[in-house]
Design a protein around this motif. Structure first.
Motif, PDB file in Angstrom:
ATOM      1  N   PHE A  71      -0.752  -4.424  -7.410  1.00 55.29           N
ATOM      2  CA  PHE A  71      -0.590  -3.211  -6.614  1.00 55.29           C
ATOM      3  C   PHE A  71       0.234  -2.130  -7.302  1.00 55.29           C
ATOM      4  CE2 PHE A  71      -1.458  -6.621  -3.708  1.00 55.29           C
ATOM      5  CZ  PHE A  71      -2.244  -6.057  -2.719  1.00 55.29           C
ATOM      6  N   MET A 125       0.832  -1.202   0.000  1.00 61.20           N
ATOM      7  CA  MET A 125       0.000   0.000   0.000  1.00 61.20           C
ATOM      8  C   MET A 125       0.871   1.258   0.000  1.00 61.20           C
ATOM      9  SD  MET A 125      -3.140  -0.921  -0.195  1.00 61.20           S
ATOM     10  CE  MET A 125      -4.041   0.549   0.308  1.00 61.20           C
ATOM     11  N   HIS A 162       0.863   4.445  -2.716  1.00 58.16           N
ATOM     12  CA  HIS A 162       0.792   5.875  -2.385  1.00 58.16           C
ATOM     13  C   HIS A 162       1.971   6.638  -2.982  1.00 58.16           C
ATOM     14  CE1 HIS A 162      -2.688   5.737   0.217  1.00 58.16           C
ATOM     15  NE2 HIS A 162      -2.150   4.816   0.991  1.00 58.16           N
ATOM     16  N   LEU A 208      -4.497   0.122   5.141  1.00 60.33           N
ATOM     17  CA  LEU A 208      -4.705  -0.930   4.145  1.00 60.33           C
ATOM     18  C   LEU A 208      -5.869  -0.682   3.191  1.00 60.33           C
ATOM     19  CD1 LEU A 208      -4.057  -4.053   6.417  1.00 60.33           C
ATOM     20  CD2 LEU A 208      -2.428  -2.763   5.033  1.00 60.33           C
ATOM     21  N   THR A 209      -6.430   0.518   3.183  1.00 58.00           N
ATOM     22  CA  THR A 209      -7.451   0.862   2.193  1.00 58.00           C
ATOM     23  C   THR A 209      -7.099   2.214   1.580  1.00 58.00           C
ATOM     24  OG1 THR A 209      -9.018   2.215   3.496  1.00 58.00           O
ATOM     25  CG2 THR A 209      -9.142  -0.196   3.764  1.00 58.00           C
ATOM     26  N   PHE A 210      -7.789   2.539   0.498  1.00 56.28           N
ATOM     27  CA  PHE A 210      -7.601   3.830  -0.161  1.00 56.28           C
ATOM     28  C   PHE A 210      -8.705   4.813   0.213  1.00 56.28           C
ATOM     29  CE2 PHE A 210      -5.337   0.963  -3.188  1.00 56.28           C
ATOM     30  CZ  PHE A 210      -4.079   1.527  -3.047  1.00 56.28           C
ATOM     31  N   ILE A 218      -9.143  -5.025  -2.888  1.00 56.75           N
ATOM     32  CA  ILE A 218      -7.801  -4.659  -3.342  1.00 56.75           C
ATOM     33  C   ILE A 218      -6.990  -5.906  -3.695  1.00 56.75           C
ATOM     34  CG2 ILE A 218      -5.577  -3.713  -2.561  1.00 56.75           C
ATOM     35  CD1 ILE A 218      -7.247  -1.670  -0.927  1.00 56.75           C
TER      36      ILE A 218
END
Length: 406
Positions: free
Chosen positions: A110, A55, A59, A268-270, A301
């Motif tokens: 990812f 993750m 970003h 762990l999320t957007f 995801i």
């Protein structure tokens, strides 16, 4: 670049330590930085313990920086002694190569690879090094006293640290130097247990190239009780659906401790920080809604929206009286195999590691069949236990499995 990735990682709770904090933050805000993180292929799948770094990669890439994913073709032959109390299993080149191919498929979910966006490399240059030349040119820059004081080695000194493992820090530091020379890479990322190894690489680049490099570590992903999430911790949840089904994966996140739900949503999320901060105000039943959102978003995801929706639907079938059970792990049972003892049945469904463990679970009231607690390990599973061709087995509070009669 519109967003400073350092601020994003800080706000979402990723960062444990970094070198030259203000300088690195400023650099991330004004330049396209090439950074790397290494992965030793010690298994044929990544685990949830790797999710945090994946993750972070997303970003950083979104903010315009370039990632090098370094697969440990060379270092994987040694094994990192960090956070270990024993030596890792030594793997052959063939096993390492197979594991790397498995990793590559998972990384593609990812990270967007391309020369200007992300690069996949293997540190097979280590396999061609000549010992005397390497130690003459690079070993002279390492103080044994400092190495022995490093956390990655201290925990192993009493039980025994081999010279084989002791070279790991030198190998990882050389990787950083090699990537700087090849790609201008100036930042290494890693888990908090990699701090000593990363500092070694930063120092090697400074001493040999006269260039300032940087290191940044992430907080390790931990469960509600503080234990490490990942393969080495013995509670592995794999990213490979063949090893951990999308349903079991969803259920794992749906059942995390209340105390870490908000933290996991950030890491762990957007979902936006604003959305997550609103959820932080939720209590009671609303907190369960936050867990549903967490489980769905992470499963989406890792396994895709379709699998996430199937897993959510199956969970509702069990706990909310709706949906279906199609994505629940299911084992086919032949009619000719029936009249099994409950312990043999659990063993067939691979829900227990041994028959002794099965008897212990039953004695503690930890096994239910079709929502009825099994009182004795002498209980027998017959065709009558199958309703419309299916039997539902519950192990403990969180693990469900179906048997399908064929």
């Amino acid at each position: 670049m519109q967003t400073n990735a350092f601020d994003v990682l800080t706000e979402r709770g990723f960062i444990s330590q970094c070198t030259h904090e203000e300088e690195l933050r400023e650099l991330m805000g004004k330049e396209k930085l090439t950074f790397y993180m290494g992965y030793d292929p010690t298994a044929d799948s990544l685990t949830v313990g790797h999710l945090l770094t994946l993750m972070a990669h997303a970003h950083l890439q979104k903010a315009g920086h370039r990632l090098i994913t370094l697969m440990g073709t060379g270092t994987g032959m040694i094994g990192d002694p960090s956070d270990r109390n024993d030596m890792r299993r030594v793997m052959t080149r063939e096993i390492v190569a197979h594991h790397i191919e498995c990793f590559k498929k998972q990384f593609a979910r990812f990270v967007e690879y391309g020369e200007d966006k992300a690069i996949m490399e293997e540190n097979d240059w280590l396999l061609d090094l000549k010992l005397v030349e390497f130690m003459r040119d690079y070993g002279v820059h390492f103080s044994v006293n400092k190495m022995l004081a490093a956390e990655c080695y201290k925990s192993r000194l009493e039980g025994g640290l081999t010279a084989f493992e002791f070279t790991y820090m030198l190998m990882q530091a050389y990787d950083f130097l090699e990537l700087y020379r090849r790609y201008g890479c100036r930042l290494q990322l890693g888990g908090s247990d990699q701090w000593s190894n990363i500092i070694a690489g930063v120092e090697l680049i400074r001493k040999t190239e006269g260039v300032q490099a940087y290191g940044l570590t992430f907080n390790l992903l931990t469960a509600g009780d503080g234990s490490k999430m990942g393969k080495s911790a013995g509670n592995a949840i794999w990213l490979d659906a063949e090893k951990t089904s999308s349903y079991d994966f969803y259920q794992y996140w749906r059942n995390v401790d209340d105390s870490i739900v908000i933290k996991m949503l950030k890491l762990l999320t957007f979902l936006s920080i604003e959305e997550i901060n609103e959820m932080a105000k939720w209590e009671g039943a609303q907190l369960n809604n936050a867990k549903d959102i967490l489980a769905y978003e992470i499963t989406k995801i890792v396994h895709g929206a379709e699998e996430a929706e199937k897993a959510q639907s199956s969970a509702k079938a069990l706990f909310a009286g709706g949906g279906d059970l199609e994505s629940m792990p299911t084992t086919e049972i032949l009619r000719a195999e029936l009249d099994l003892s409950i312990v043999e049945f659990l063993e067939k469904l691979k829900l227990i590691p041994s028959r002794g463990e099965g008897r212990r679970l039953i004695a503690q009231g930890g096994i239910k069949i079709n929502d009825e607690k099994i009182e004795s390990h002498e209980h027998t599973i017959t065709e009558a236990d199958f309703k419309d061709g299916f039997i539902l087995v519950q192990k403990g509070k969180k693990i469900y499995h179906r048997g399908r009669l064929v």
